[in-house]
Design a protein around this motif. Structure first.
Motif, PDB file in Angstrom:
ATOM      1  N   VAL A 145       0.870  -1.174   0.000  1.00  0.00           N
ATOM      2  CA  VAL A 145       0.000   0.000   0.000  1.00  0.00           C
ATOM      3  C   VAL A 145       0.909   1.226   0.000  1.00  0.00           C
ATOM      4  CG1 VAL A 145      -1.675   1.305   1.363  1.00  0.00           C
ATOM      5  CG2 VAL A 145      -1.864  -1.183   1.189  1.00  0.00           C
ATOM      6  N   VAL A 146       0.633   2.172  -0.905  1.00  0.00           N
ATOM      7  CA  VAL A 146       1.542   3.305  -1.081  1.00  0.00           C
ATOM      8  C   VAL A 146       0.790   4.628  -1.106  1.00  0.00           C
ATOM      9  CG1 VAL A 146       3.225   1.941  -2.376  1.00  0.00           C
ATOM     10  CG2 VAL A 146       1.396   3.116  -3.610  1.00  0.00           C
ATOM     11  N   LYS A 147       1.531   5.709  -0.897  1.00  0.00           N
ATOM     12  CA  LYS A 147       0.973   7.055  -1.027  1.00  0.00           C
ATOM     13  C   LYS A 147       1.160   7.523  -2.468  1.00  0.00           C
ATOM     14  CE  LYS A 147       1.143   9.028   3.625  1.00  0.00           C
ATOM     15  NZ  LYS A 147      -0.251   9.489   3.593  1.00  0.00           N
ATOM     16  N   ASN A 148       0.129   8.108  -3.030  1.00  0.00           N
ATOM     17  CA  ASN A 148       0.158   8.478  -4.437  1.00  0.00           C
ATOM     18  C   ASN A 148       1.230   9.507  -4.785  1.00  0.00           C
ATOM     19  OD1 ASN A 148      -2.031   6.774  -5.124  1.00  0.00           O
ATOM     20  ND2 ASN A 148      -3.465   8.288  -4.347  1.00  0.00           N
ATOM     21  N   THR A 149       1.346  10.562  -3.996  1.00  0.00           N
ATOM     22  CA  THR A 149       2.318  11.608  -4.293  1.00  0.00           C
ATOM     23  C   THR A 149       3.737  11.069  -4.234  1.00  0.00           C
ATOM     24  OG1 THR A 149       0.849  13.325  -3.405  1.00  0.00           O
ATOM     25  CG2 THR A 149       3.168  13.882  -3.627  1.00  0.00           C
ATOM     26  N   LEU A 150       4.045  10.285  -3.206  1.00  0.00           N
ATOM     27  CA  LEU A 150       5.384   9.729  -3.069  1.00  0.00           C
ATOM     28  C   LEU A 150       5.673   8.729  -4.186  1.00  0.00           C
ATOM     29  CD1 LEU A 150       5.618   9.156   0.798  1.00  0.00           C
ATOM     30  CD2 LEU A 150       6.103  11.203  -0.549  1.00  0.00           C
ATOM     31  N   THR A 151       4.662   7.955  -4.555  1.00  0.00           N
ATOM     32  CA  THR A 151       4.834   6.976  -5.631  1.00  0.00           C
ATOM     33  C   THR A 151       5.099   7.664  -6.962  1.00  0.00           C
ATOM     34  OG1 THR A 151       3.354   5.440  -4.497  1.00  0.00           O
ATOM     35  CG2 THR A 151       3.766   5.024  -6.822  1.00  0.00           C
ATOM     36  N   ASP A 152       4.403   8.761  -7.205  1.00  0.00           N
ATOM     37  CA  ASP A 152       4.612   9.515  -8.439  1.00  0.00           C
ATOM     38  C   ASP A 152       6.054  10.018  -8.518  1.00  0.00           C
ATOM     39  OD1 ASP A 152       3.677  10.855 -10.867  1.00  0.00           O
ATOM     40  OD2 ASP A 152       3.875  12.706  -9.731  1.00  0.00           O
ATOM     41  N   LEU A 153       6.567  10.539  -7.414  1.00  0.00           N
ATOM     42  CA  LEU A 153       7.943  11.035  -7.383  1.00  0.00           C
ATOM     43  C   LEU A 153       8.940   9.892  -7.571  1.00  0.00           C
ATOM     44  CD1 LEU A 153       7.644  13.575  -4.410  1.00  0.00           C
ATOM     45  CD2 LEU A 153       7.892  14.127  -6.836  1.00  0.00           C
ATOM     46  N   ALA A 154       8.682   8.765  -6.905  1.00  0.00           N
ATOM     47  CA  ALA A 154       9.588   7.617  -6.993  1.00  0.00           C
ATOM     48  C   ALA A 154       9.593   7.036  -8.411  1.00  0.00           C
ATOM     49  CB  ALA A 154       9.175   6.543  -5.991  1.00  0.00           C
ATOM     50  N   ALA A 190      12.753   6.651 -10.956  1.00  0.00           N
ATOM     51  CA  ALA A 190      13.161   5.362 -11.516  1.00  0.00           C
ATOM     52  C   ALA A 190      12.970   5.290 -13.029  1.00  0.00           C
ATOM     53  CB  ALA A 190      12.372   4.234 -10.845  1.00  0.00           C
ATOM     54  N   GLY A 191      12.425   6.340 -13.624  1.00  0.00           N
ATOM     55  CA  GLY A 191      12.214   6.352 -15.065  1.00  0.00           C
ATOM     56  C   GLY A 191      10.973   5.598 -15.504  1.00  0.00           C
ATOM     57  N   VAL A 192      10.022   5.392 -14.590  1.00  0.00           N
ATOM     58  CA  VAL A 192       8.779   4.684 -14.903  1.00  0.00           C
ATOM     59  C   VAL A 192       7.693   5.709 -15.192  1.00  0.00           C
ATOM     60  CG1 VAL A 192       6.984   3.141 -14.016  1.00  0.00           C
ATOM     61  CG2 VAL A 192       9.388   2.700 -13.491  1.00  0.00           C
ATOM     62  N   THR A 193       7.135   5.663 -16.396  1.00  0.00           N
ATOM     63  CA  THR A 193       6.100   6.621 -16.790  1.00  0.00           C
ATOM     64  C   THR A 193       4.727   5.961 -16.949  1.00  0.00           C
ATOM     65  OG1 THR A 193       6.606   6.287 -19.144  1.00  0.00           O
ATOM     66  CG2 THR A 193       7.799   8.041 -18.005  1.00  0.00           C
ATOM     67  N   ALA A 194       4.662   4.650 -16.735  1.00  0.00           N
ATOM     68  CA  ALA A 194       3.421   3.904 -17.005  1.00  0.00           C
ATOM     69  C   ALA A 194       2.256   4.340 -16.128  1.00  0.00           C
ATOM     70  CB  ALA A 194       3.676   2.406 -16.814  1.00  0.00           C
ATOM     71  N   PHE A 195       2.518   4.884 -14.942  1.00  0.00           N
ATOM     72  CA  PHE A 195       1.450   5.180 -13.999  1.00  0.00           C
ATOM     73  C   PHE A 195       1.052   6.650 -13.978  1.00  0.00           C
ATOM     74  CE2 PHE A 195       3.314   1.440 -11.433  1.00  0.00           C
ATOM     75  CZ  PHE A 195       2.729   0.542 -12.309  1.00  0.00           C
ATOM     76  N   GLU A 196       1.580   7.440 -14.876  1.00  0.00           N
ATOM     77  CA  GLU A 196       1.259   8.870 -14.885  1.00  0.00           C
ATOM     78  C   GLU A 196      -0.235   9.077 -15.110  1.00  0.00           C
ATOM     79  OE1 GLU A 196       3.661  10.853 -17.747  1.00  0.00           O
ATOM     80  OE2 GLU A 196       5.504  10.657 -16.580  1.00  0.00           O
ATOM     81  N   GLY A 197      -0.851   9.870 -14.253  1.00  0.00           N
ATOM     82  CA  GLY A 197      -2.272  10.162 -14.369  1.00  0.00           C
ATOM     83  C   GLY A 197      -3.181   9.089 -13.792  1.00  0.00           C
ATOM     84  N   GLN A 198      -2.625   8.014 -13.265  1.00  0.00           N
ATOM     85  CA  GLN A 198      -3.435   6.917 -12.732  1.00  0.00           C
ATOM     86  C   GLN A 198      -3.359   6.793 -11.214  1.00  0.00           C
ATOM     87  OE1 GLN A 198      -3.780   3.195 -15.087  1.00  0.00           O
ATOM     88  NE2 GLN A 198      -1.877   3.850 -16.053  1.00  0.00           N
ATOM     89  N   LEU A 199      -2.529   7.600 -10.600  1.00  0.00           N
ATOM     90  CA  LEU A 199      -2.345   7.489  -9.158  1.00  0.00           C
ATOM     91  C   LEU A 199      -3.406   8.305  -8.433  1.00  0.00           C
ATOM     92  CD1 LEU A 199       1.546   7.712  -9.143  1.00  0.00           C
ATOM     93  CD2 LEU A 199       0.174   5.710  -8.533  1.00  0.00           C
ATOM     94  N   ALA A 200      -4.564   7.693  -8.214  1.00  0.00           N
ATOM     95  CA  ALA A 200      -5.677   8.328  -7.519  1.00  0.00           C
ATOM     96  C   ALA A 200      -6.417   7.272  -6.716  1.00  0.00           C
ATOM     97  CB  ALA A 200      -6.621   8.993  -8.514  1.00  0.00           C
ATOM     98  N   GLY A 201      -6.968   7.676  -5.593  1.00  0.00           N
ATOM     99  CA  GLY A 201      -7.684   6.724  -4.750  1.00  0.00           C
ATOM    100  C   GLY A 201      -6.724   5.878  -3.927  1.00  0.00           C
ATOM    101  N   PRO A 202      -7.259   4.964  -3.117  1.00  0.00           N
ATOM    102  CA  PRO A 202      -6.412   4.075  -2.306  1.00  0.00           C
ATOM    103  C   PRO A 202      -5.599   3.165  -3.220  1.00  0.00           C
ATOM    104  CG  PRO A 202      -8.681   4.095  -1.522  1.00  0.00           C
ATOM    105  CD  PRO A 202      -8.689   4.760  -2.854  1.00  0.00           C
ATOM    106  N   THR A 203      -4.290   3.321  -3.193  1.00  0.00           N
ATOM    107  CA  THR A 203      -3.421   2.663  -4.161  1.00  0.00           C
ATOM    108  C   THR A 203      -2.501   1.631  -3.516  1.00  0.00           C
ATOM    109  OG1 THR A 203      -3.411   4.630  -5.574  1.00  0.00           O
ATOM    110  CG2 THR A 203      -1.603   3.071  -5.886  1.00  0.00           C
TER     111      THR A 203
END
Length: 209
Positions: A51-60, A64-77
């Motif tokens: 279970v992760v925090k969206n803002t921190l996950t977006d930064l991480a 790491a060079g991962v762009t697959a989750f851009e715009g999808q980090l919303a709600g309990p993740t």
């Protein structure tokens, strides 16, 4: 969350993205602690479900060079970081989502390639590493020349999996659009979601303010 704690969480998530064979993004709104524990137990050996925090996950992810989750980090993740066979991990998540529709698979990344939710399902339909090894053993018994050919094939499990998935997607046509996530995108986790994330969690679900 203190700045030093945030920095540590981002660094841990960045390392998970970099060291994993694949990662699958999910929303767990409405699932109980018991259900999440069951999913973690089933995934154990192939993936870590955190279970992760969206803002921190977006930064991480960006680190790491991962762009697959851009715009999808919303709600309990929560993210399944796959260290083992990505096919087996995808099967586990797909089957759990069928039995527990509140788990929403939103997408993934495999060997740097972004996957839609539908492609994660297609990945689950591929043959696992164990099945491929069994076929290799059978080929060795049936035909030495065929076995030599198989051994000469690329040995990267990730490369074989990506190629197989690409072939399946091309054969079946455009992926079906993923089921929409719940419209309620409030970042706080539900009342019955974990209040204190288990040891393997990076942070509690939902975004930080």
């Amino acid at each position: 969350m203190a700045k030093t704690t945030k920095s540590a969480a981002i660094a841990e998530l960045t390392d998970k993205f970099r060291s994993s064979n694949a990662a699958v993004l999910t929303e767990y709104r409405g699932l109980t602690v018991k259900q999440l524990t069951q999913l973690r137990t089933t995934l154990r050996g192939n993936a870590t479900y955190a279970v992760v925090k969206n803002t921190l996950t977006d930064l991480a992810a960006k680190e790491a060079g991962v762009t697959a989750f851009e715009g999808q980090l919303a709600g309990p993740t929560a993210i399944a970081f796959v260290e083992g066979d990505p096919v087996e991990a995808a099967k586990t998540l797909r089957d759990f989502a069928k039995a527990n529709p509140l788990l929403v698979i939103k997408g993934g990344v495999l060997d740097g390639r972004a996957l839609t939710a539908a492609e994660v399902t297609k990945l689950a339909d591929l043959e696992s590493r164990e099945v491929l090894l069994a076929k290799l053993a059978g080929a060795m018994n049936a035909s030495l020349s065929k076995a030599v050919y198989l051994f000469a094939a690329p040995l990267s499990q990730a490369a074989r999996t990506v190629d197989a998935l690409r072939a399946k997607v091309e054969a079946e046509g455009p992926a079906v659009a993923a089921a929409p996530a719940p419209q309620d995108t409030v970042q706080d986790a539900p009342a019955d979601a974990p209040q204190d994330a288990p040891a393997e969690d990076v942070a509690t679900g939902g975004d930080d303010a």
